[in-house]
Design a protein around this motif. Sequence first.
Motif, mmCIF file in Angstrom:
data_model
loop_
_atom_site.group_PDB
_atom_site.id
_atom_site.type_symbol
_atom_site.label_atom_id
_atom_site.label_comp_id
_atom_site.label_asym_id
_atom_site.label_seq_id
_atom_site.Cartn_x
_atom_site.Cartn_y
_atom_site.Cartn_z
ATOM 1 N N LYS A 42 106.264 61.328 69.743
ATOM 2 C CA LYS A 42 105.533 60.381 68.886
ATOM 3 C C LYS A 42 104.679 61.188 67.934
ATOM 4 C CE LYS A 42 106.709 57.041 71.847
ATOM 5 N NZ LYS A 42 107.792 56.117 71.581
ATOM 6 N N HIS A 43 104.453 60.613 66.755
ATOM 7 C CA HIS A 43 103.674 61.305 65.732
ATOM 8 C C HIS A 43 103.010 60.227 64.874
ATOM 9 C CE1 HIS A 43 102.485 64.277 62.840
ATOM 10 N NE2 HIS A 43 103.360 63.928 61.922
ATOM 11 N N ALA A 44 101.947 60.599 64.178
ATOM 12 C CA ALA A 44 101.329 59.644 63.254
ATOM 13 C C ALA A 44 100.723 60.413 62.098
ATOM 14 C CB ALA A 44 100.274 58.815 63.970
ATOM 15 N N VAL A 45 100.670 59.753 60.948
ATOM 16 C CA VAL A 45 100.233 60.413 59.723
ATOM 17 C C VAL A 45 99.406 59.433 58.891
ATOM 18 C CG1 VAL A 45 102.381 59.812 58.518
ATOM 19 C CG2 VAL A 45 101.107 61.805 57.803
ATOM 20 N N MET A 46 98.344 59.961 58.257
ATOM 21 C CA MET A 46 97.530 59.110 57.381
ATOM 22 C C MET A 46 98.174 59.059 56.000
ATOM 23 S SD MET A 46 93.576 59.463 56.140
ATOM 24 C CE MET A 46 93.953 60.320 54.613
ATOM 25 N N VAL A 47 98.312 57.866 55.442
ATOM 26 C CA VAL A 47 98.914 57.706 54.111
ATOM 27 C C VAL A 47 98.125 56.696 53.277
ATOM 28 C CG1 VAL A 47 101.241 58.114 55.069
ATOM 29 C CG2 VAL A 47 100.465 55.780 54.642
ATOM 30 N N LEU B 255 106.994 52.612 51.413
ATOM 31 C CA LEU B 255 106.157 53.714 51.899
ATOM 32 C C LEU B 255 106.698 55.013 51.331
ATOM 33 C CD1 LEU B 255 104.255 55.229 53.978
ATOM 34 C CD2 LEU B 255 106.150 55.015 55.611
ATOM 35 N N ALA B 256 105.832 55.832 50.719
ATOM 36 C CA ALA B 256 106.276 57.136 50.195
ATOM 37 C C ALA B 256 105.777 58.231 51.115
ATOM 38 C CB ALA B 256 105.729 57.341 48.785
ATOM 39 N N LEU B 257 106.720 59.016 51.652
ATOM 40 C CA LEU B 257 106.383 60.123 52.554
ATOM 41 C C LEU B 257 106.854 61.445 51.962
ATOM 42 C CD1 LEU B 257 107.223 58.903 56.182
ATOM 43 C CD2 LEU B 257 104.973 59.136 55.130
ATOM 44 N N MET B 258 105.976 62.440 52.051
ATOM 45 C CA MET B 258 106.265 63.792 51.596
ATOM 46 C C MET B 258 107.599 64.265 52.190
ATOM 47 S SD MET B 258 103.488 66.751 52.259
ATOM 48 C CE MET B 258 102.040 65.767 51.878
ATOM 49 N N LYS B 259 108.445 64.866 51.334
ATOM 50 C CA LYS B 259 109.795 65.194 51.808
ATOM 51 C C LYS B 259 109.828 66.167 52.981
ATOM 52 C CE LYS B 259 112.914 63.947 48.177
ATOM 53 N NZ LYS B 259 113.524 64.366 46.919
ATOM 54 N N MET C 240 88.243 61.357 48.972
ATOM 55 C CA MET C 240 89.570 61.972 49.029
ATOM 56 C C MET C 240 90.411 61.369 47.900
ATOM 57 S SD MET C 240 90.483 62.114 53.078
ATOM 58 C CE MET C 240 90.383 60.352 53.338
ATOM 59 N N HIS C 241 91.400 62.130 47.430
ATOM 60 C CA HIS C 241 92.315 61.643 46.396
ATOM 61 C C HIS C 241 93.742 61.967 46.813
ATOM 62 C CE1 HIS C 241 89.291 60.710 43.388
ATOM 63 N NE2 HIS C 241 88.657 61.798 43.788
ATOM 64 N N TYR C 242 94.663 61.084 46.472
ATOM 65 C CA TYR C 242 96.078 61.388 46.663
ATOM 66 C C TYR C 242 96.798 60.586 45.590
ATOM 67 C CZ TYR C 242 100.167 62.812 49.452
ATOM 68 O OH TYR C 242 101.323 63.414 49.915
#
Length: 167
Positions: free
Chosen positions: A37-42, A57-61, A163-165
């Motif tokens: 299992k894993h989790a990521v902030m987006v 949802l856009a996820l870093m390649k 924070m910025h993204y």
Amino acid sequence: MGGPLSGMSMDPKARKQALELVTYGLYVVGTRRGDQKHAVMVNWLTQASFDPPLVALALMKDALSTEMVLASGDFSVNVPAADQLEFAKTFIKRPRHEGNRLGGYEFYTKTTGAPIFKDALAFVECKVVAKVDHGDHLIFVAEVVDAGVHREGGPLALRGTKMHYAG
Ligand SMILES: Cc1cc2nc3c(=O)[nH]c(=O)nc-3n(C[C@H](O)[C@H](O)[C@H](O)COP(=O)(O)O)c2cc1C
């Protein structure tokens, strides 16, 4: 497709400033691959259709989360409360997975097997129905197949966190 479509005359500073003015939430996306299992902030996440209910949802390649969503074909979206910035930030760096905890936060599974955090306000579980592979992120279009609300409250927003993204 190929090369950039942006005109030579575009002002990169204006582009960055304009894109940073788009309002975003902050979410914790839960992923799985077998028992892992894993989790990521987006922040690049939005609803994209009423019927059927879709999210994009856009996820870093090169992210682990991307690999796992490609493998499982599903993910969860957990919505932190306005005062849960620390919870959300835990998932910028790869969280430690121990039993039913990720980064120290307890999760459970329901329909897809993706981790759902009981501390978050609410969640949706999604199954990938399409992918857009054009830029440096992979865009997943996914159908909402389950949802739940743990408690009432206002959601966490990107603005105000420093924070910025975007840009
Ligand atoms: C403010 C902020 C917003 C972010 N938004 C996204 C996002 O929308 N998509 C994404 O792939 N990564 C995003 N990230 C980076 C992820 O949190 C994470 O560091 C990266 O995807 C690595 O994930 P991995 O552990 O799955 O390899 C964001 C980071 C920050 C600080």
